[in-house]
Design a protein around this motif. Structure first.
Motif, PDB file in Angstrom:
ATOM      1  N   SER A 121       0.870  -1.126   0.120  1.00 19.17           N
ATOM      2  CA  SER A 121       0.089   0.032   0.166  1.00 19.17           C
ATOM      3  C   SER A 121       0.631   1.231  -0.061  1.00 19.17           C
ATOM      4  CB  SER A 121      -1.000   0.155   1.244  1.00 19.17           C
ATOM      5  OG  SER A 121      -0.280   0.068   2.543  1.00 19.17           O
ATOM      6  N   GLU A 122       0.387   2.304  -0.404  1.00 17.60           N
ATOM      7  CA  GLU A 122       1.021   3.561  -0.488  1.00 17.60           C
ATOM      8  C   GLU A 122       0.305   4.789  -0.508  1.00 17.60           C
ATOM      9  OE1 GLU A 122       2.312   3.762  -5.192  1.00 17.60           O
ATOM     10  OE2 GLU A 122       2.654   1.729  -4.044  1.00 17.60           O
ATOM     11  N   TYR A 123       0.754   5.763   0.068  1.00 19.00           N
ATOM     12  CA  TYR A 123      -0.302   6.907   0.344  1.00 19.00           C
ATOM     13  C   TYR A 123       0.289   8.109  -0.769  1.00 19.00           C
ATOM     14  CZ  TYR A 123      -1.693  11.224   2.718  1.00 19.00           C
ATOM     15  OH  TYR A 123      -2.331  12.542   2.938  1.00 19.00           O
TER      16      TYR A 123
ATOM     17  N   TYR B   2      -5.338   9.916  -0.799  1.00 15.58           N
ATOM     18  CA  TYR B   2      -5.874   8.501  -0.726  1.00 15.58           C
ATOM     19  C   TYR B   2      -4.613   7.539  -0.589  1.00 15.58           C
ATOM     20  CZ  TYR B   2     -10.430   9.896  -2.569  1.00 15.58           C
ATOM     21  OH  TYR B   2     -11.717  10.524  -2.663  1.00 15.58           O
ATOM     22  N   THR B   3      -5.041   6.307   0.221  1.00 15.88           N
ATOM     23  CA  THR B   3      -3.967   5.092   0.257  1.00 15.88           C
ATOM     24  C   THR B   3      -4.358   4.186  -0.694  1.00 15.88           C
ATOM     25  OG1 THR B   3      -3.549   5.886   2.529  1.00 15.88           O
ATOM     26  CG2 THR B   3      -2.983   3.523   1.934  1.00 15.88           C
TER      27      THR B   3
ATOM     28  N   THR C  48      -4.020   0.377  -2.084  1.00 14.73           N
ATOM     29  CA  THR C  48      -3.736  -0.967  -1.561  1.00 14.73           C
ATOM     30  C   THR C  48      -3.695  -1.827  -2.912  1.00 14.73           C
ATOM     31  OG1 THR C  48      -4.579  -0.816   0.597  1.00 14.73           O
ATOM     32  CG2 THR C  48      -4.255  -3.040  -0.145  1.00 14.73           C
TER      33      THR C  48
END
Length: 228
Positions: A191-193, A199-200, A202
C-alpha cells in the motif's frame, strides 16, 4: 565521456560535499560525465543541463555506447529480470496481456514475455514499482518453469499442481510462479499513500494463496533449473 546509470531515484547534489539537491534523477537513467571527477563517494555528472554530483553507490558505470537518457519501459523490465531471464524478448504497452510464451521445437524454442504498463486508475505503471516487479518476476518464473521441464508443458502442469497442492484458486503453475517470484524477491501486496489526493492505494499481485516454506523450497529448485 564516462557514463553512469542510476539504480534508483537519485539526488543530484550541488557539490561533492553539499546536501543541497539540484534535481531528482529517475531510476535507470544514463548520465554523461565529461570529467569523471570523483570525491567523497560521489561522481560528477550532467543532468538536464546541470552539472552536479551523485552518489557512486547509486550510479553504476556503463559502456560508452549506452544512450544518455532514461531506459525504455521494456529495457528497465529486462534489466530487472536479467539475473534469471537474460535475453528473453519483452514487449510492453498499455492493456497488453501479462504472459510468457515458448513456442517452436526442442533445440529451437522461441521464448517471449508480454507486460502491461497500466497501473493504478489507468496511470502508467513505473517499471520499477513493486507491483510491476512482481509481475515481471512472475512471467520470468514461467520461462524458468518451461526450461526446467524442457518445454513439456503437460508434465510441467502436473508437476506444478502436485508441488503447490490444494486449496488453490488457479492452476499450480500460476501459484508456483507467484512463489517463485517471492523467492526472487517480489512483494505480492502493498500500500502507498498519495499526498496529492490524500488516498491510500492498496495493491495485490498474483493469484492469491500462500507461499509456505515448502512452496518456497520447491520454487528455488525450479529457479535453479530442476524439475520436481
Amino acid at each position: 565521456m564516462a557514463k553512469y546509470q542510476t539504480s534508483s531515484v537519485t539526488a543530484l547534489y550541488q557539490s561533492a560535499r553539499s546536501r543541497k539537491q539540484l534535481a531528482r534523477i529517475p531510476a535507470d537513467y544514463t548520465l554523461g560525465s565529461p570529467t569523471n571527477a570523483r570525491s567523497n563517494g560521489r561522481v560528477q555528472v550532467q543532468y538536464a543541463g546541470r552539472t552536479g554530483w551523485v552518489k557512486s553507490s547509486q550510479a553504476a558505470r556503463v559502456a560508452g555506447n549506452v544512450r544518455i537518457g532514461r531506459l525504455s519501459w521494456e529495457a528497465s523490465a529486462a534489466k530487472n529480470i536479467a539475473k534469471w531471464c537474460r535475453g528473453v524478448p519483452i514487449t510492453a504497452g498499455p492493456n497488453r496481456p501479462n504472459e510468457a510464451e515458448a513456442s517452436g521445437w526442442i533445440g529451437n524454442m522461441k521464448e517471449r514475455i508480454s507486460l502491461d504498463t497500466n497501473g493504478f486508475r489507468g496511470k502508467k505503471l513505473d517499471p520499477n514499482h513493486p507491483l510491476a516487479l512482481s509481475i515481471q518476476y512472475h512471467e520470468c518464473a514461467h520461462i524458468l518453469q518451461y526450461r526446467a521441464y524442457k518445454y513439456d508443458f503437460t508434465r510441467m502442469d502436473k508437476g506444478m499442481d502436485k508441488a503447490y497442492g490444494k486449496p488453490r484458486t488457479a492452476s499450480g503453475t500460476e501459484h508456483m510462479a507467484d512463489c517463485m517470484a517471492v523467492a526472487m524477491g517480489a512483494r505480492l501486496k502493498g500500500s502507498e499513500y498519495d499526498p496529492r489526493s490524500g488516498y491510500t492505494t492498496t495493491w495485490r499481485s498474483g493469484y492469491g494463496g500462500a507461499c509456505k516454506p515448502g512452496h518456497l523450497d520447491a520454487a528455488r529448485k525450479i529457479i535453479a533449473g530442476r524439475a520436481l
